[in-house]
Design a protein around this motif. Sequence first.
Motif, PDB file in Angstrom:
ATOM      1  N   ALA A  23      -8.092 -24.297 -35.004  1.00 49.47           N
ATOM      2  CA  ALA A  23      -8.003 -23.128 -34.117  1.00 49.47           C
ATOM      3  C   ALA A  23      -6.649 -23.087 -33.415  1.00 49.47           C
ATOM      4  O   ALA A  23      -6.021 -22.026 -33.300  1.00 49.47           O
ATOM      5  N   TRP A  24      -6.205 -24.256 -32.942  1.00 47.04           N
ATOM      6  CA  TRP A  24      -4.902 -24.343 -32.279  1.00 47.04           C
ATOM      7  C   TRP A  24      -3.784 -23.933 -33.234  1.00 47.04           C
ATOM      8  O   TRP A  24      -2.868 -23.207 -32.859  1.00 47.04           O
ATOM      9  N   GLY A  25      -3.864 -24.374 -34.491  1.00 48.19           N
ATOM     10  CA  GLY A  25      -2.851 -24.008 -35.477  1.00 48.19           C
ATOM     11  C   GLY A  25      -2.798 -22.512 -35.698  1.00 48.19           C
ATOM     12  O   GLY A  25      -1.713 -21.914 -35.765  1.00 48.19           O
ATOM     13  N   ALA A  26      -3.959 -21.873 -35.810  1.00 47.08           N
ATOM     14  CA  ALA A  26      -3.994 -20.418 -35.994  1.00 47.08           C
ATOM     15  C   ALA A  26      -3.421 -19.708 -34.771  1.00 47.08           C
ATOM     16  O   ALA A  26      -2.661 -18.731 -34.887  1.00 47.08           O
ATOM     17  N   ALA A  27      -3.760 -20.207 -33.577  1.00 47.34           N
ATOM     18  CA  ALA A  27      -3.288 -19.561 -32.349  1.00 47.34           C
ATOM     19  C   ALA A  27      -1.778 -19.703 -32.171  1.00 47.34           C
ATOM     20  O   ALA A  27      -1.094 -18.742 -31.809  1.00 47.34           O
ATOM     21  N   ILE A  28      -1.240 -20.902 -32.423  1.00 47.12           N
ATOM     22  CA  ILE A  28       0.196 -21.109 -32.223  1.00 47.12           C
ATOM     23  C   ILE A  28       1.011 -20.349 -33.261  1.00 47.12           C
ATOM     24  O   ILE A  28       2.103 -19.835 -32.974  1.00 47.12           O
ATOM     25  N   ARG A  78     -15.900 -25.249 -21.995  1.00 45.81           N
ATOM     26  CA  ARG A  78     -14.505 -25.017 -22.372  1.00 45.81           C
ATOM     27  C   ARG A  78     -14.360 -24.478 -23.785  1.00 45.81           C
ATOM     28  O   ARG A  78     -13.500 -23.628 -24.039  1.00 45.81           O
ATOM     29  N   GLU A  79     -15.189 -24.968 -24.695  1.00 45.18           N
ATOM     30  CA  GLU A  79     -15.069 -24.498 -26.069  1.00 45.18           C
ATOM     31  C   GLU A  79     -15.413 -23.010 -26.171  1.00 45.18           C
ATOM     32  O   GLU A  79     -14.811 -22.275 -26.962  1.00 45.18           O
ATOM     33  N   ARG A  80     -16.367 -22.540 -25.355  1.00 48.24           N
ATOM     34  CA  ARG A  80     -16.717 -21.119 -25.360  1.00 48.24           C
ATOM     35  C   ARG A  80     -15.629 -20.283 -24.691  1.00 48.24           C
ATOM     36  O   ARG A  80     -15.328 -19.166 -25.131  1.00 48.24           O
ATOM     37  N   PHE A  81     -15.070 -20.822 -23.625  1.00 44.40           N
ATOM     38  CA  PHE A  81     -13.981 -20.114 -22.958  1.00 44.40           C
ATOM     39  C   PHE A  81     -12.797 -19.949 -23.897  1.00 44.40           C
ATOM     40  O   PHE A  81     -12.154 -18.892 -23.923  1.00 44.40           O
ATOM     41  N   LEU A  82     -12.499 -20.975 -24.691  1.00 44.55           N
ATOM     42  CA  LEU A  82     -11.412 -20.886 -25.661  1.00 44.55           C
ATOM     43  C   LEU A  82     -11.683 -19.781 -26.678  1.00 44.55           C
ATOM     44  O   LEU A  82     -10.775 -19.027 -27.054  1.00 44.55           O
ATOM     45  N   ALA A  83     -12.926 -19.672 -27.143  1.00 41.43           N
ATOM     46  CA  ALA A  83     -13.270 -18.624 -28.108  1.00 41.43           C
ATOM     47  C   ALA A  83     -13.059 -17.242 -27.494  1.00 41.43           C
ATOM     48  O   ALA A  83     -12.529 -16.328 -28.149  1.00 41.43           O
ATOM     49  N   ALA A 187     -10.517 -17.874 -32.875  1.00 44.37           N
ATOM     50  CA  ALA A 187     -11.755 -17.667 -32.114  1.00 44.37           C
ATOM     51  C   ALA A 187     -12.958 -18.203 -32.880  1.00 44.37           C
ATOM     52  O   ALA A 187     -13.866 -18.816 -32.298  1.00 44.37           O
ATOM     53  N   LEU A 188     -12.974 -17.991 -34.191  1.00 45.71           N
ATOM     54  CA  LEU A 188     -14.078 -18.491 -35.011  1.00 45.71           C
ATOM     55  C   LEU A 188     -14.139 -20.008 -34.980  1.00 45.71           C
ATOM     56  O   LEU A 188     -15.215 -20.599 -34.774  1.00 45.71           O
ATOM     57  N   PHE A 190     -12.869 -22.021 -32.703  1.00 42.90           N
ATOM     58  CA  PHE A 190     -13.242 -22.451 -31.352  1.00 42.90           C
ATOM     59  C   PHE A 190     -14.751 -22.330 -31.139  1.00 42.90           C
ATOM     60  O   PHE A 190     -15.372 -23.176 -30.496  1.00 42.90           O
ATOM     61  N   SER A 191     -15.346 -21.266 -31.666  1.00 39.87           N
ATOM     62  CA  SER A 191     -16.781 -21.048 -31.474  1.00 39.87           C
ATOM     63  C   SER A 191     -17.629 -22.095 -32.182  1.00 39.87           C
ATOM     64  O   SER A 191     -18.797 -22.289 -31.841  1.00 39.87           O
ATOM     65  N   LEU A 192     -17.051 -22.779 -33.173  1.00 41.18           N
ATOM     66  CA  LEU A 192     -17.775 -23.805 -33.916  1.00 41.18           C
ATOM     67  C   LEU A 192     -17.673 -25.190 -33.275  1.00 41.18           C
ATOM     68  O   LEU A 192     -18.356 -26.119 -33.690  1.00 41.18           O
ATOM     69  N   VAL A 193     -16.813 -25.331 -32.258  1.00 36.23           N
ATOM     70  CA  VAL A 193     -16.653 -26.618 -31.576  1.00 36.23           C
ATOM     71  C   VAL A 193     -17.865 -26.857 -30.675  1.00 36.23           C
ATOM     72  O   VAL A 193     -18.329 -25.951 -29.990  1.00 36.23           O
ATOM     73  N   ARG A 194     -18.368 -28.063 -30.696  1.00 46.83           N
ATOM     74  CA  ARG A 194     -19.509 -28.432 -29.858  1.00 46.83           C
ATOM     75  C   ARG A 194     -19.158 -29.665 -29.035  1.00 46.83           C
ATOM     76  O   ARG A 194     -18.850 -30.722 -29.586  1.00 46.83           O
ATOM     77  N   VAL A 195     -19.225 -29.535 -27.714  1.00 49.60           N
ATOM     78  CA  VAL A 195     -19.004 -30.669 -26.818  1.00 49.60           C
ATOM     79  C   VAL A 195     -20.372 -31.202 -26.417  1.00 49.60           C
ATOM     80  O   VAL A 195     -21.166 -30.483 -25.806  1.00 49.60           O
ATOM     81  N   GLU A 196     -20.656 -32.450 -26.762  1.00 50.09           N
ATOM     82  CA  GLU A 196     -21.929 -33.074 -26.409  1.00 50.09           C
ATOM     83  C   GLU A 196     -21.685 -34.212 -25.439  1.00 50.09           C
ATOM     84  O   GLU A 196     -20.606 -34.797 -25.391  1.00 50.09           O
ATOM     85  N   GLY A 197     -22.710 -34.496 -24.652  1.00 52.30           N
ATOM     86  CA  GLY A 197     -22.644 -35.662 -23.776  1.00 52.30           C
ATOM     87  C   GLY A 197     -21.795 -35.454 -22.544  1.00 52.30           C
ATOM     88  O   GLY A 197     -21.320 -36.413 -21.960  1.00 52.30           O
ATOM     89  N   ARG A 198     -21.607 -34.199 -22.116  1.00 55.20           N
ATOM     90  CA  ARG A 198     -20.847 -33.986 -20.880  1.00 55.20           C
ATOM     91  C   ARG A 198     -21.697 -34.449 -19.716  1.00 55.20           C
ATOM     92  O   ARG A 198     -22.808 -33.964 -19.501  1.00 55.20           O
TER      93      ARG A 198
END
Length: 552
Positions: A23-28, A78-83, A187-188, A190-198
């Motif tokens: 996602a970062w690569g596509a954005a930059i 954060r992952e949703r905010f990025l999307a 955006a796609l 980013f939407s697939l990133v899942r943060v677990e264990g926060r």
Amino acid sequence: MGHALGGLVAVFRNRNIRRLELAWGAAITAEWAHFVALGVFAYDAGGTAAVGIAGLVRLLPAALVAPFAASFGDHFRRERFLAVIALVGAAALAGSAVAFYAGENVPAIFALSAVVGLAVTLVRPVQQAVLPSLARNTQELIGSNGASSTIESLGTLIGPLLAGVLISVADVGVVFAVGAGAMLAAALFFSLVRVEGRLRVAPAPGTKSTRALLIAGIEFLARAPGPRMVVGLIAAQAFVRGCLNVLIVVAAFQVLDADESAVGYMTAAIGVGGLLGALGAFTLGGRRLAVVFGVALVFWGLPIVLMAPSSFLVTALVLLAVVGAANSIEDVASFTLLQRIVPDDVLARAFGAIWGLAMGGVALGSIFAPAVVSLFGAQAALVVVGLILPVLALLAWSRLAAIDRAAPCPTGQLAMIDHVPMFAPLSLAAKEQLAAALVPMSVAAGDAVIRANDSGERFYIVADGEFEILAGDARLAAHAGDHFGEIALLRDVPRTATVKALVDSQVYALERADFLAAVTGHSDVRAAGEDVATERLARGSGPPSPARSHSG
């Protein structure tokens, strides 16, 4: 190089980090393609002055708003905010394409460029803030930052190249449209990133004033000496970068006596060096990052000084490649360091403030450099600007070393957490929070830590000594590195065994709430814990074969 590539591959085995980096690569790539297309459009619309206005419109709102808008990255996932940010950027780029084909609407395209600039600027701090919640250990975090730097270097090359090709065969409207597609892809991913264990989140809105929530990151950086000094040096580096942007042009004509193509070659040399430096950053260890940061600052500035007496373009290209390599290592070291020493609940806001300062530093440097050139000449300006970072790094050296000596949490306690197999899937941020929550306890020989049929309130890790596990007719032993007490917590049942110290011993205790927050908040950790509990109960509370751990 093989080690660096191996590190990159290892990082990309982490599914969520892989998605985040793609996602970062596509954005930059979209950002740099838009940068080129906007510059060409502005020049065609109003010449050099319009290019300057476009740059100001694109940069200034982001510099002013990003430090505060980044607060959303600490209050929402954060992952949703990025999307969402990427979707906003995609919409602004698509709108730019529509405005171009609807009559080359200059005000609309300039206004939308401010939205694009804000979106891509917000991606940076929030992406950096989410990485500690995805990386599983310090080395993976360093590798993730190295991957981000590598991808940024590639995007800095691919984005402008793609824009140049599309403009040559079509027009800037096509670049805007392709950029929108790239941001949509970001955006796609980013939407697939899942943060677990926060384990902890920022305070809920309403517990503090809106103003306090917005400036929490700035306030933390202002009052914390270590992070404040690191951020100050980052701002100084951004200032020098702004100066260098101008001095490259000046040096090409006044020092090297070259033509305008040399400006492109010299700028590209920084990108090539940055790519090599980013790959080299994979070899960094988890310790002494502040000292590495200081060394990188020295090598950021000295090559600029050495450009002054040289009249050969090849020499300048090599020196600028060193600057680019130092820049990548400096980025990886400083960002990893800040991810380790800034609390997670203000991390996005802290990085937002850092990027706001960085953009302001670049702007100030761009103003400062022409003034120095007019006063002292091009060669003297190279020396003055080049000495800024080495001098500051030497002045800050003892404090940088002190930061390295002060670990973000007790190293021994983090090692204890690392050695518990069920905690292996946790992110580094979660492990460090657990390590900080461990309570050291001394147990005298003959004392019981756990008694069968009591309620379970703690999980224990043996730091030193020897314990006897009495489970029915079974007698088992626990030594340094073993752990016990999780069955009662996981299954909400009374203790299944009695645990006594055979010699004077030391343990670390983890309270029920902290243990359950880690285990139940991460699907892989929960599954591992349930497997351990099931196997032990089937063995009559005996230790499982693959791990040195016991019942309770």
